[in-house]
Design a protein around this motif. Structure first.
Motif, PDB file in Angstrom:
ATOM      1  N   ASN A   1     -50.314 -29.774  39.298  1.00  0.00           N
ATOM      2  CA  ASN A   1     -51.604 -29.087  39.215  1.00  0.00           C
ATOM      3  C   ASN A   1     -52.551 -29.561  40.301  1.00  0.00           C
ATOM      4  OD1 ASN A   1     -50.885 -27.528  36.996  1.00  0.00           O
ATOM      5  ND2 ASN A   1     -51.681 -29.008  35.531  1.00  0.00           N
ATOM      6  N   GLU A   2     -52.609 -30.857  40.525  1.00  0.00           N
ATOM      7  CA  GLU A   2     -53.491 -31.423  41.544  1.00  0.00           C
ATOM      8  C   GLU A   2     -53.047 -31.045  42.956  1.00  0.00           C
ATOM      9  OE1 GLU A   2     -56.377 -33.123  41.350  1.00  0.00           O
ATOM     10  OE2 GLU A   2     -56.397 -33.005  39.170  1.00  0.00           O
TER      11      GLU A   2
ATOM     12  N   LYS B   1     -46.281 -32.651  35.834  1.00  0.00           N
ATOM     13  CA  LYS B   1     -47.039 -31.406  35.705  1.00  0.00           C
ATOM     14  C   LYS B   1     -48.494 -31.623  36.127  1.00  0.00           C
ATOM     15  CE  LYS B   1     -48.170 -27.647  32.666  1.00  0.00           C
ATOM     16  NZ  LYS B   1     -48.214 -27.098  31.343  1.00  0.00           N
ATOM     17  N   ASP B   2     -49.056 -32.752  35.730  1.00  0.00           N
ATOM     18  CA  ASP B   2     -50.429 -33.077  36.128  1.00  0.00           C
ATOM     19  C   ASP B   2     -50.527 -33.189  37.653  1.00  0.00           C
ATOM     20  OD1 ASP B   2     -51.350 -33.323  33.417  1.00  0.00           O
ATOM     21  OD2 ASP B   2     -50.446 -35.318  33.362  1.00  0.00           O
TER      22      ASP B   2
ATOM     23  N   TRP C   1     -58.716 -37.967  38.752  1.00  0.00           N
ATOM     24  CA  TRP C   1     -58.280 -38.328  37.406  1.00  0.00           C
ATOM     25  C   TRP C   1     -59.220 -39.356  36.793  1.00  0.00           C
ATOM     26  CZ3 TRP C   1     -52.420 -38.924  38.801  1.00  0.00           C
ATOM     27  CH2 TRP C   1     -51.816 -37.661  38.803  1.00  0.00           C
TER      28      TRP C   1
ATOM     29  N   LYS D   1     -46.901 -24.530  41.878  1.00  0.00           N
ATOM     30  CA  LYS D   1     -46.622 -23.850  40.614  1.00  0.00           C
ATOM     31  C   LYS D   1     -45.611 -24.590  39.744  1.00  0.00           C
ATOM     32  CE  LYS D   1     -47.822 -19.380  42.477  1.00  0.00           C
ATOM     33  NZ  LYS D   1     -47.386 -18.078  42.893  1.00  0.00           N
TER      34      LYS D   1
ATOM     35  N   SER E   1     -43.486 -28.057  38.497  1.00  0.00           N
ATOM     36  CA  SER E   1     -43.606 -29.517  38.420  1.00  0.00           C
ATOM     37  C   SER E   1     -42.263 -30.210  38.651  1.00  0.00           C
ATOM     38  CB  SER E   1     -44.169 -29.921  37.058  1.00  0.00           C
ATOM     39  OG  SER E   1     -43.311 -29.500  36.033  1.00  0.00           O
TER      40      SER E   1
ATOM     41  N   ASN F   1     -51.682 -28.289  43.671  1.00  0.00           N
ATOM     42  CA  ASN F   1     -51.733 -26.820  43.732  1.00  0.00           C
ATOM     43  C   ASN F   1     -50.364 -26.198  43.982  1.00  0.00           C
ATOM     44  OD1 ASN F   1     -54.563 -26.661  43.309  1.00  0.00           O
ATOM     45  ND2 ASN F   1     -54.873 -27.229  45.450  1.00  0.00           N
TER      46      ASN F   1
END
Length: 106
Positions: A32-33, A28-29, A71, A37, A39, A35
């Motif tokens: 997000n990075e 999920k992280d 990070w 939707k 994971s 971009n």
């Protein structure tokens, strides 16, 4: 650019999973990075293929390095430096006890 082979794809996914685990992050992280939707592994693979199409393995590596730097910078900024207090050594404690003893005897 040539397509990623199935072997390269498997190796990349294995590497990314180990890389995430070593840094204490999850898919999920990473999503997000990147971009994206979702994971899900399949969505991450699609994004990796897109990065590969735009610049090969170099582009994938460049993006993963950028993510890792983000990070590390965020981790560093999330934990402000605490002021180091000097710990008392035995001589300091003895001196304090002597001072207290003198003060109470007066």
């Amino acid at each position: 650019m040539s397509k990623l082979s199935q072997q390269e794809e498997r190796e990349l996914i294995s590497f990314i999973k180990d890389w995430l685990k070593s840094h204490g992050f999850n898919q999920k992280d990473l999503a997000n990075e990147l971009n994206i939707k979702s994971s899900r592994t399949s969505e991450i693979i699609l994004k990796i293929k897109e990065l590969h199409k735009k610049g090969g393995m170099f582009n994938i590596a460049k993006n993963l390095i950028r993510i890792e730097q983000n990070w590390l910078n965020n981790f560093k900024n999330d934990y402000p430096e605490t002021k180091q207090t000097s710990s008392y050594n035995q001589l300091d404690i003895d001196s304090l006890v002597n001072q207290i003893t003198q003060d109470t005897c007066e």
